[in-house]
Design a protein around this motif. Sequence first.
Motif, PDB file in Angstrom:
ATOM      1  N   UNK A  77      -1.422  -7.837 -19.652  1.00  0.00           N
ATOM      2  CA  UNK A  77      -0.817  -9.046 -19.104  1.00  0.00           C
ATOM      3  C   UNK A  77      -1.522  -9.427 -17.806  1.00  0.00           C
ATOM      4  N   UNK A  78      -1.744  -8.444 -16.935  1.00  0.00           N
ATOM      5  CA  UNK A  78      -2.446  -8.724 -15.679  1.00  0.00           C
ATOM      6  C   UNK A  78      -3.887  -9.158 -15.939  1.00  0.00           C
ATOM      7  N   UNK A  79      -4.543  -8.546 -16.899  1.00  0.00           N
ATOM      8  CA  UNK A  79      -5.907  -8.944 -17.245  1.00  0.00           C
ATOM      9  C   UNK A  79      -5.949 -10.416 -17.621  1.00  0.00           C
ATOM     10  N   UNK A 138      -5.306  -8.944  -6.606  1.00  0.00           N
ATOM     11  CA  UNK A 138      -4.342  -8.009  -6.028  1.00  0.00           C
ATOM     12  C   UNK A 138      -2.960  -8.368  -6.535  1.00  0.00           C
ATOM     13  N   UNK A 139      -2.145  -7.345  -6.828  1.00  0.00           N
ATOM     14  CA  UNK A 139      -0.757  -7.551  -7.210  1.00  0.00           C
ATOM     15  C   UNK A 139       0.132  -6.881  -6.186  1.00  0.00           C
ATOM     16  N   UNK A 140       1.157  -7.612  -5.733  1.00  0.00           N
ATOM     17  CA  UNK A 140       2.049  -7.142  -4.679  1.00  0.00           C
ATOM     18  C   UNK A 140       3.469  -7.110  -5.211  1.00  0.00           C
ATOM     19  N   UNK A 141       4.150  -5.982  -5.081  1.00  0.00           N
ATOM     20  CA  UNK A 141       5.523  -5.925  -5.560  1.00  0.00           C
ATOM     21  C   UNK A 141       6.233  -4.648  -5.172  1.00  0.00           C
ATOM     22  N   UNK A 175     -11.247 -10.776  -2.214  1.00  0.00           N
ATOM     23  CA  UNK A 175     -10.124 -10.966  -3.138  1.00  0.00           C
ATOM     24  C   UNK A 175      -9.880 -12.464  -3.255  1.00  0.00           C
ATOM     25  N   UNK A 176      -9.868 -12.957  -4.474  1.00  0.00           N
ATOM     26  CA  UNK A 176      -9.675 -14.402  -4.653  1.00  0.00           C
ATOM     27  C   UNK A 176      -8.280 -14.759  -5.151  1.00  0.00           C
ATOM     28  N   UNK A 177      -7.608 -13.813  -5.813  1.00  0.00           N
ATOM     29  CA  UNK A 177      -6.309 -14.103  -6.419  1.00  0.00           C
ATOM     30  C   UNK A 177      -5.300 -13.027  -6.032  1.00  0.00           C
ATOM     31  N   UNK A 233      -5.493  -2.447 -14.844  1.00  0.00           N
ATOM     32  CA  UNK A 233      -6.272  -3.618 -15.232  1.00  0.00           C
ATOM     33  C   UNK A 233      -7.512  -3.792 -14.369  1.00  0.00           C
ATOM     34  N   UNK A 234      -7.580  -3.066 -13.247  1.00  0.00           N
ATOM     35  CA  UNK A 234      -8.729  -3.147 -12.362  1.00  0.00           C
ATOM     36  C   UNK A 234      -8.463  -3.824 -11.042  1.00  0.00           C
ATOM     37  N   UNK A 235      -7.223  -4.272 -10.814  1.00  0.00           N
ATOM     38  CA  UNK A 235      -6.873  -4.972  -9.582  1.00  0.00           C
ATOM     39  C   UNK A 235      -6.420  -3.999  -8.503  1.00  0.00           C
ATOM     40  N   UNK A 236      -6.234  -4.516  -7.302  1.00  0.00           N
ATOM     41  CA  UNK A 236      -5.549  -3.778  -6.255  1.00  0.00           C
ATOM     42  C   UNK A 236      -4.049  -3.818  -6.540  1.00  0.00           C
ATOM     43  N   UNK A 237      -3.362  -2.724  -6.273  1.00  0.00           N
ATOM     44  CA  UNK A 237      -1.910  -2.675  -6.437  1.00  0.00           C
ATOM     45  C   UNK A 237      -1.259  -2.312  -5.121  1.00  0.00           C
ATOM     46  N   UNK A 238      -0.449  -3.219  -4.583  1.00  0.00           N
ATOM     47  CA  UNK A 238       0.181  -3.017  -3.279  1.00  0.00           C
ATOM     48  C   UNK A 238       1.684  -2.848  -3.462  1.00  0.00           C
ATOM     49  N   UNK A 239       2.180  -1.702  -3.072  1.00  0.00           N
ATOM     50  CA  UNK A 239       3.596  -1.391  -3.198  1.00  0.00           C
ATOM     51  C   UNK A 239       4.311  -1.706  -1.894  1.00  0.00           C
ATOM     52  N   UNK A 240       5.339  -2.545  -1.973  1.00  0.00           N
ATOM     53  CA  UNK A 240       6.199  -2.844  -0.826  1.00  0.00           C
ATOM     54  C   UNK A 240       7.597  -2.370  -1.212  1.00  0.00           C
TER      55      UNK A 240
END
Length: 233
Positions: free
Chosen positions: A155-157, A171-174, A3-5, A187-194
């Motif tokens: 937007x994420x793309x 990866x998106x964290x939220x 993961x780079x971003x 969009x194809x990213x990892x999605x991390x739910x906190x």
Amino acid sequence: MRITTIGFDADDTLWQNEQFFRITQDRFQALLADHADPAHLAERLLAAERRNLAHYGFGVKGFTLSMLETAIEITERRVPASILAEILEAGRELHAHPIEMLPDAADVVARMAESHRIVLITKGDLFDQERKLAQSGLGARFAGIEIVSDKRADIYTRIFAAYGDGARRAMMVGNSLKSDVIPAIEAGAWGVHVPHDLTWVIEHAEPPTGAPRFRELSRLGDLPDLVGQIESD
């Protein structure tokens, strides 16, 4: 795959937000207690917020205008000017409220910035989000700041292509499944739910439990270990 971003949501992920809206709504209900019971008033306010998202977007300004609109409607245009003035003052106070960082937020952002490109991806009032970011002291950690009108897969793309190697290596964290997790996964990213204890009803959604790139953490402090695990698999 490395993961780079990593994208971070701001409100209720890095610092408190919804609790201050709830306090302001309680104040709004007290001001109009002679005109409507709290449950009915809350329903009318939420309906106004839903209608107004397309006009005013997310954030304090839209919320304040929705309170004013609801006060006018619920009183059949007989709301005293003094109450309207107090609603405006409540909105100004909400807009100026000092931020309250959430546990582990500053440490996790600093740690992830050492090994990844990190981007703040948030929606809401431009001035309000800039103010809160400045107060947080985290601004220099981010490779990019994106304050958007809404969070969708496209937007994420765009963001992950601009600041990294595309969504597949991002990866998106939220705290919001609807805004932070589901569209990022689309969009194809990892999605991390906190999860946060308080989440605006408009942000509610069902967890995408069948998605291979969906993860959930009980605390933000566990993010570095999760990233390391994903990258080592």
